[in-house]
Design an enzyme around this catalytic site. Structure first.
Site, mmCIF file in Angstrom:
data_model
loop_
_atom_site.group_PDB
_atom_site.id
_atom_site.type_symbol
_atom_site.label_atom_id
_atom_site.label_comp_id
_atom_site.label_asym_id
_atom_site.label_seq_id
_atom_site.Cartn_x
_atom_site.Cartn_y
_atom_site.Cartn_z
ATOM 1 C CE1 TYR A 1 -3.803 2.418 1.196
ATOM 2 C CE2 TYR A 1 -1.900 3.555 2.128
ATOM 3 C CZ TYR A 1 -3.227 3.555 1.737
ATOM 4 O OH TYR A 1 -3.978 4.693 1.868
ATOM 5 C CD GLU B 1 -6.206 4.371 -0.738
ATOM 6 O OE1 GLU B 1 -7.252 4.122 -1.379
ATOM 7 O OE2 GLU B 1 -6.177 4.464 0.496
#
Ligand code: ADP
Ligand code: MG
Length: 219
Positions: free
Chosen positions: A109, A198
């Site tokens: 991530y 993101e």
């Protein structure tokens, strides 16, 4: 403002970040004409809605051949998809993204968030890719690191980049790609005035290559 995954990936590509080849369709009739743009024989069919959590809700499907792709695209187009981010009413799928399938070795991530008040960018990195980051923060906070950097003309320096990627066990080549990716995220924030980017997941494939497999951007 929120844009679709395929639009966010176009921007990433424009700024030199590693993303897979894909095509966007608004009707399943378009598959035959457009599919030759993809090299692979395996595809991932992805519902384009303004919400995450599509994987668990049937909005991301691995497809092994062209005839299955047409069948599944027909099923997915026009469907109301309900994920933990859409609310109970769900969202209608009006466009699909067909992407070359990656062989995933590891999922990470990486996100970048602007704090305009303090003129800083917060980079959040985690080894728990493909998961809901809020849940990771609650259950395993040690698997997330946040690094704040100041907004400045020459972008993030080597020290800052090293800290951002320190949680990932990357080899030299992967470090190079990750470093260039972080500079790209910084430039997108500056030049496109994005407030959040993101990448979840950022993956390493079976050949050791880094790829942004999902992208979200807010402005
Ligand atoms: P969402 O976050 O909305 O669930 P993602 O794009 O992150 O949607 O997809 C969910 C999962 O599907 C990813 O974590 C990844 O494991 C898998 N996936 C997505 N795109 C691909 C791809 N091109 N090739 C292989 N697997 C993929
Ligand atoms: Mg995702």
């Amino acid at each position: 403002m929120n844009i679709h995954e395929h639009q966010a990936k176009d921007i990433l590509k424009e700024f030199g970040a590693p993303v897979s080849n894909g095509i966007v369709i608004f009707s399943d009739n378009e598959i035959r004409d457009k599919i030759s743009k993809l090299k692979d024989k395996e595809y991932v069919l992805k519902a384009q809605i303004h919400a995450g959590g599509r994987g668990k809700a049937g909005g991301v499907k691995l497809i092994k051949n062209l005839s299955d792709l047409e069948i599944e695209a027909k099923k997915m187009m026009g469907k109301i998809l309900t994920t933990h981010q859409t609310g109970p009413q769900g969202k209608e799928v009006k466009r699909l993204y067909i992407e070359e399938a990656s062989e995933i070795s590891e999922e990470f991530y990486l996100s970048c968030l602007v704090d305009r008040e303090t003129s800083t960018l917060a980079f959040i990195s985690s080894t728990e890719g493909g998961m809901d980051i809020e849940k990771v923060a609650l259950d395993t906070p040690e698997k997330i690191i946040t690094n704040k950097i100041e907004i400045k003309d020459d972008g993030p320096n080597k020290d800052e980049i090293d800290k951002i990627i320190s949680i990932f066990k990357f080899d030299a080549d992967q470090k190079k790609t990750a470093s260039s990716l972080i500079k790209s995220l910084y430039e997108i924030i500056m030049k496109k005035d994005a407030s959040l980017i993101e990448i979840n997941p950022l993956i390493i494939n079976k050949s050791g290559k880094l790829i942004c497999l999902d992208a979200k951007m807010n402005f």
